[in-house]
Design a protein around this motif. Structure first.
Motif, PDB file in Angstrom:
ATOM      1  N   ILE A 103       5.448 -14.345  -6.087  1.00  0.00           N
ATOM      2  CA  ILE A 103       5.562 -12.879  -6.142  1.00  0.00           C
ATOM      3  C   ILE A 103       6.289 -12.370  -4.903  1.00  0.00           C
ATOM      4  CG2 ILE A 103       4.278 -10.699  -6.123  1.00  0.00           C
ATOM      5  CD1 ILE A 103       2.044 -12.141  -7.671  1.00  0.00           C
ATOM      6  N   SER A 104       5.936 -12.907  -3.742  1.00  0.00           N
ATOM      7  CA  SER A 104       6.565 -12.477  -2.499  1.00  0.00           C
ATOM      8  C   SER A 104       8.054 -12.779  -2.488  1.00  0.00           C
ATOM      9  CB  SER A 104       5.885 -13.165  -1.306  1.00  0.00           C
ATOM     10  OG  SER A 104       6.493 -12.793  -0.093  1.00  0.00           O
ATOM     11  N   LYS A 105       8.414 -13.955  -2.960  1.00  0.00           N
ATOM     12  CA  LYS A 105       9.822 -14.349  -2.987  1.00  0.00           C
ATOM     13  C   LYS A 105      10.612 -13.511  -3.980  1.00  0.00           C
ATOM     14  CE  LYS A 105      12.828 -18.393  -3.519  1.00  0.00           C
ATOM     15  NZ  LYS A 105      12.879 -19.861  -3.789  1.00  0.00           N
ATOM     16  N   SER A 106       9.977 -13.170  -5.114  1.00  0.00           N
ATOM     17  CA  SER A 106      10.669 -12.438  -6.175  1.00  0.00           C
ATOM     18  C   SER A 106      10.767 -10.942  -5.895  1.00  0.00           C
ATOM     19  CB  SER A 106       9.956 -12.663  -7.516  1.00  0.00           C
ATOM     20  OG  SER A 106       9.914 -14.033  -7.847  1.00  0.00           O
ATOM     21  N   TRP A 107       9.676 -10.346  -5.395  1.00  0.00           N
ATOM     22  CA  TRP A 107       9.609  -8.886  -5.282  1.00  0.00           C
ATOM     23  C   TRP A 107       9.264  -8.375  -3.879  1.00  0.00           C
ATOM     24  CZ3 TRP A 107       6.038  -9.693  -9.943  1.00  0.00           C
ATOM     25  CH2 TRP A 107       6.795  -9.875 -11.100  1.00  0.00           C
ATOM     26  N   GLY A 108       9.008  -9.284  -2.955  1.00  0.00           N
ATOM     27  CA  GLY A 108       8.676  -8.870  -1.606  1.00  0.00           C
ATOM     28  C   GLY A 108       7.191  -9.025  -1.305  1.00  0.00           C
ATOM     29  N   TRP A 109       6.873  -9.145  -0.010  1.00  0.00           N
ATOM     30  CA  TRP A 109       5.478  -9.395   0.378  1.00  0.00           C
ATOM     31  C   TRP A 109       4.561  -8.248  -0.008  1.00  0.00           C
ATOM     32  CZ3 TRP A 109       3.033  -6.104   3.753  1.00  0.00           C
ATOM     33  CH2 TRP A 109       3.845  -5.300   4.588  1.00  0.00           C
ATOM     34  N   GLU A 110       5.100  -7.017  -0.013  1.00  0.00           N
ATOM     35  CA  GLU A 110       4.266  -5.872  -0.380  1.00  0.00           C
ATOM     36  C   GLU A 110       3.758  -5.987  -1.812  1.00  0.00           C
ATOM     37  OE1 GLU A 110       7.527  -4.200   2.423  1.00  0.00           O
ATOM     38  OE2 GLU A 110       7.360  -5.654   0.793  1.00  0.00           O
ATOM     39  N   ALA A 111       4.624  -6.457  -2.712  1.00  0.00           N
ATOM     40  CA  ALA A 111       4.251  -6.569  -4.124  1.00  0.00           C
ATOM     41  C   ALA A 111       3.105  -7.546  -4.329  1.00  0.00           C
ATOM     42  CB  ALA A 111       5.461  -6.999  -4.954  1.00  0.00           C
ATOM     43  N   ALA A 112       3.037  -8.596  -3.494  1.00  0.00           N
ATOM     44  CA  ALA A 112       1.961  -9.585  -3.636  1.00  0.00           C
ATOM     45  C   ALA A 112       0.592  -8.920  -3.452  1.00  0.00           C
ATOM     46  CB  ALA A 112       2.146 -10.709  -2.619  1.00  0.00           C
ATOM     47  N   PHE A 113       0.486  -8.044  -2.468  1.00  0.00           N
ATOM     48  CA  PHE A 113      -0.782  -7.348  -2.245  1.00  0.00           C
ATOM     49  C   PHE A 113      -1.094  -6.371  -3.384  1.00  0.00           C
ATOM     50  CE2 PHE A 113       0.250  -8.504   2.210  1.00  0.00           C
ATOM     51  CZ  PHE A 113      -0.944  -9.121   2.561  1.00  0.00           C
ATOM     52  N   ILE A 114      -0.079  -5.665  -3.862  1.00  0.00           N
ATOM     53  CA  ILE A 114      -0.304  -4.656  -4.902  1.00  0.00           C
ATOM     54  C   ILE A 114      -0.721  -5.306  -6.221  1.00  0.00           C
ATOM     55  CG2 ILE A 114       0.810  -2.888  -6.321  1.00  0.00           C
ATOM     56  CD1 ILE A 114       2.577  -2.269  -3.847  1.00  0.00           C
ATOM     57  N   VAL A 115      -0.013  -6.331  -6.640  1.00  0.00           N
ATOM     58  CA  VAL A 115      -0.287  -6.979  -7.924  1.00  0.00           C
ATOM     59  C   VAL A 115      -1.703  -7.562  -7.932  1.00  0.00           C
ATOM     60  CG1 VAL A 115       0.331  -8.920  -9.420  1.00  0.00           C
ATOM     61  CG2 VAL A 115       2.120  -7.472  -8.455  1.00  0.00           C
ATOM     62  N   VAL A 116      -2.067  -8.252  -6.866  1.00  0.00           N
ATOM     63  CA  VAL A 116      -3.387  -8.865  -6.792  1.00  0.00           C
ATOM     64  C   VAL A 116      -4.478  -7.786  -6.761  1.00  0.00           C
ATOM     65  CG1 VAL A 116      -4.904 -10.252  -5.343  1.00  0.00           C
ATOM     66  CG2 VAL A 116      -2.572 -10.989  -5.739  1.00  0.00           C
ATOM     67  N   GLY A 117      -4.207  -6.676  -6.091  1.00  0.00           N
ATOM     68  CA  GLY A 117      -5.198  -5.605  -6.025  1.00  0.00           C
ATOM     69  C   GLY A 117      -5.498  -4.980  -7.371  1.00  0.00           C
ATOM     70  N   VAL A 118      -4.499  -4.919  -8.239  1.00  0.00           N
ATOM     71  CA  VAL A 118      -4.680  -4.288  -9.548  1.00  0.00           C
ATOM     72  C   VAL A 118      -5.625  -5.081 -10.452  1.00  0.00           C
ATOM     73  CG1 VAL A 118      -3.450  -3.723 -11.701  1.00  0.00           C
ATOM     74  CG2 VAL A 118      -2.496  -3.032  -9.500  1.00  0.00           C
ATOM     75  N   VAL A 119      -5.694  -6.406 -10.262  1.00  0.00           N
ATOM     76  CA  VAL A 119      -6.489  -7.267 -11.146  1.00  0.00           C
ATOM     77  C   VAL A 119      -7.967  -6.850 -11.162  1.00  0.00           C
ATOM     78  CG1 VAL A 119      -7.235  -9.644 -11.584  1.00  0.00           C
ATOM     79  CG2 VAL A 119      -4.907  -9.192 -10.809  1.00  0.00           C
ATOM     80  N   GLY A 120      -8.477  -6.364 -10.041  1.00  0.00           N
ATOM     81  CA  GLY A 120      -9.881  -5.991  -9.968  1.00  0.00           C
ATOM     82  C   GLY A 120     -10.282  -4.911 -10.951  1.00  0.00           C
ATOM     83  N   PHE A 121      -9.349  -4.028 -11.297  1.00  0.00           N
ATOM     84  CA  PHE A 121      -9.683  -2.946 -12.220  1.00  0.00           C
ATOM     85  C   PHE A 121      -9.835  -3.439 -13.659  1.00  0.00           C
ATOM     86  CE2 PHE A 121      -7.864  -0.818  -8.551  1.00  0.00           C
ATOM     87  CZ  PHE A 121      -8.814   0.172  -8.335  1.00  0.00           C
ATOM     88  N   VAL A 122      -9.216  -4.581 -13.967  1.00  0.00           N
ATOM     89  CA  VAL A 122      -9.422  -5.203 -15.292  1.00  0.00           C
ATOM     90  C   VAL A 122     -10.882  -5.651 -15.407  1.00  0.00           C
ATOM     91  CG1 VAL A 122      -8.748  -7.086 -16.825  1.00  0.00           C
ATOM     92  CG2 VAL A 122      -7.019  -5.944 -15.403  1.00  0.00           C
ATOM     93  N   TRP A 123     -11.373  -6.300 -14.342  1.00  0.00           N
ATOM     94  CA  TRP A 123     -12.781  -6.737 -14.326  1.00  0.00           C
ATOM     95  C   TRP A 123     -13.720  -5.548 -14.441  1.00  0.00           C
ATOM     96  CZ3 TRP A 123     -16.902  -5.496 -11.230  1.00  0.00           C
ATOM     97  CH2 TRP A 123     -18.043  -6.290 -11.369  1.00  0.00           C
ATOM     98  N   LEU A 124     -13.393  -4.456 -13.778  1.00  0.00           N
ATOM     99  CA  LEU A 124     -14.263  -3.288 -13.759  1.00  0.00           C
ATOM    100  C   LEU A 124     -14.555  -2.784 -15.168  1.00  0.00           C
ATOM    101  CD1 LEU A 124     -15.712  -1.098 -12.070  1.00  0.00           C
ATOM    102  CD2 LEU A 124     -13.553   0.185 -12.108  1.00  0.00           C
ATOM    103  N   VAL A 125     -13.537  -2.757 -16.021  1.00  0.00           N
ATOM    104  CA  VAL A 125     -13.717  -2.294 -17.399  1.00  0.00           C
ATOM    105  C   VAL A 125     -14.712  -3.187 -18.139  1.00  0.00           C
ATOM    106  CG1 VAL A 125     -12.559  -1.970 -19.622  1.00  0.00           C
ATOM    107  CG2 VAL A 125     -11.429  -1.240 -17.512  1.00  0.00           C
ATOM    108  N   LEU A 126     -14.578  -4.503 -17.974  1.00  0.00           N
ATOM    109  CA  LEU A 126     -15.476  -5.440 -18.654  1.00  0.00           C
ATOM    110  C   LEU A 126     -16.902  -5.326 -18.125  1.00  0.00           C
ATOM    111  CD1 LEU A 126     -13.108  -8.556 -18.686  1.00  0.00           C
ATOM    112  CD2 LEU A 126     -13.610  -7.014 -20.591  1.00  0.00           C
ATOM    113  N   TRP A 127     -17.036  -5.163 -16.827  1.00  0.00           N
ATOM    114  CA  TRP A 127     -18.360  -5.059 -16.213  1.00  0.00           C
ATOM    115  C   TRP A 127     -19.119  -3.837 -16.730  1.00  0.00           C
ATOM    116  CZ3 TRP A 127     -21.772  -7.890 -13.757  1.00  0.00           C
ATOM    117  CH2 TRP A 127     -22.769  -7.290 -12.990  1.00  0.00           C
TER     118      TRP A 127
END
Length: 455
Positions: A178-202
């Motif tokens: 992700i960092s190589k493709s879109w930059g180091w900032e994108a790596a943090f953003i993409v990974v951060g979004v995953v938690g909200f998927v879990w939230l819906v299921l919980w």
């Protein structure tokens, strides 16, 4: 005819596994980007150590309150708030530079000058991440105690705790790309979004067992099969269910056994998590996608320790040992495995795969240890205190981890200046190898035999 028990409790275990995966995925992004970020911002090892220490101390302090907050809010709301906070925090690492500039401007008003805007921004982001992530294990352990009888808890804990390993495996496979493709900032953003998927299921699937419509009567009875009736008169119910103070909990040797075990060993896992990418760069010149396969193999090994460690004490419990006594026997055997890490540096000249595999054994042993040390709390404490006790132990583990990071950063800068940084890693690996046996001996001396805490 025997009535089928049902298996919905394992759905809850799967949700705990998913949350723990996200938890470790979020916290490992920085370590994987360290080689890139230190080149970009001119960090020293001590700068990086200071950033990790902010996370670990923030985690330690937050763990003290996280358990209490989880106990007060309840498992469902407490866990939901935790993942919302840590997912937002993970994403705002991408704004570390403007955050650092803002911090510098505010501190400048009162005459305080900071040496590195980037370090300040990442410190703020890590502190917020620590506050949110501190809720994961108190909530998960509490949910396990609610949904599983004692004889199944170490296995359930081992399964959800293996999410840490899966997160650690997924991170090196995804973050560098992700960092190589879109930059180091994108790596943090993409990974951060995953938690909200879990939230819906919980929010959709979790309720207290007694309120859970998806549980059969037989499964609920199985969950409560080893619940001891409270010895209270009806008029005493309020007092019996009152919250227990930290001061009172710290008066029990059972609490101190857990605290010492976490303080001595949590830092080992965090050292591996935060410093292995740097180790592969410093000693073998490996960066970016080059470290993906070794780290994937190493953390894949740890899944066997996590699940196997959860199963192992069942062997002793089935032979008639009390839950804690059987667990301590298993933990002694587990504590022997990290000793192989002592050979990582002496044999490291043969191939980088030698230390990777030996550290993999040590890290796998840590996960087996972790599955069991968490479960010692639910073995001996009433359910209403579990979150608080886990929080106290987590605070101790965070402090131990901060000390390990500071020591590592100082040793690596010192020996790097002398031209042989590998000596610093040799010292750190020796500490990691011996920590578990020392911890076990202290725990055993504090609580030699299974003894329930009566409150």
């Amino acid at each position: 005819m025997t009535q089928k028990i049902g298996s919905f409790r394992w759905t809850i275990c799967a949700l705990l596994f998913f949350a723990t995966t996200v938890n470790y995925l979020d916290r490992q992004v920085l370590s994987l980007l360290k080689p890139e970020l230190e080149e970009l911002f001119g960090w020293t090892n001590s700068d990086y150590a200071n950033i990790t220490v902010v996370f670990q101390l923030g985690y330690a302090i937050s763990m003290l309150f996280a358990g209490r907050i989880i106990d007060r809010l309840g498992t469902k709301k407490g866990y939901a708030w935790a993942i919302v906070i840590w997912s937002i925090a993970a994403a705002i690492h991408a704004l570390a530079i403007p955050l650092g500039e803002g911090i510098a401007a505010i501190l400048g008003v009162v005459g305080i000058t900071i040496t590195s805007v980037s370090v300040a921004g990442f410190m703020f982001s890590r502190a917020l991440l620590a506050f949110g992530e501190a809720g994961n294990f108190p909530a998960a352990i509490k949910a396990t105690a609610e949904y599983f009888p004692k004889k199944e808890r170490s296995l359930a804990t081992g399964i959800f705790n293996s999410g840490a390993n899966v997160g650690a495996v997924l991170a090196p496979l995804s973050v560098p790309w992700i960092s190589k493709s879109w930059g180091w900032e994108a790596a943090f953003i993409v990974v951060g979004v995953v938690g909200f998927v879990w939230l819906v299921l919980w929010l959709k699937f979790y309720e207290k067992p007694e309120e859970q419509k998806r549980l059969s009567a037989a499964e609920l009875a199985h969950i409560n099969s080893d619940v001891e009736p409270q010895k209270v008169q009806p008029g005493e119910r309020v007092a019996a269910e009152a919250k227990v103070s930290w001061t009172k909990l710290l008066g029990y040797k059972q609490t101190w056994a857990f605290v010492v075990g976490k303080f001595m060993t949590d830092g080992v896992w965090w050292f591996f998590l935060f410093w292995l990418p740097a180790y592969l760069k410093d000693q073998y010149g490996m960066v970016n996608e080059q470290i993906s396969l070794p780290l994937m193999v190493l953390y894949s090994m740890t899944m066997f320790g996590s699940i196997g460690g959860g199963w192992f004490p069942v062997y002793f419990i089935n032979k008639g040992y009390a839950a804690y006594d059987g667990r301590m026997r298993a933990m002694f055997v587990i504590a022997l495995f990290p000793l192989v890490v002592l050979a990582a540096q002496p044999l490291g000249d043969i191939s980088y795969w030698i230390p990777v595999l030996l550290i993999g054994v040590g890290a796998s042993a840590h996960q087996a240890w972790s599955a069991n040390i968490f479960t010692t709390v639910s073995d001996m404490f009433p359910k209403r205190t579990i979150g608080s006790v886990v929080g106290i132990g987590g605070m101790a583990g965070g402090i131990g981890g901060a000390l390990i990071s500071k020591l590592g950063g100082a040793l690596f800068d010192h020996y790097k200046a002398l031209g042989h940084i590998e000596t610093g890693y040799t010292i750190m690996f020796a500490i990691c190898a011996l920590a578990y046996l020392v911890a076990w001996l202290i725990m055993k001396s504090l609580v030699p035999k299974m003894k329930m805490v009566e409150l």
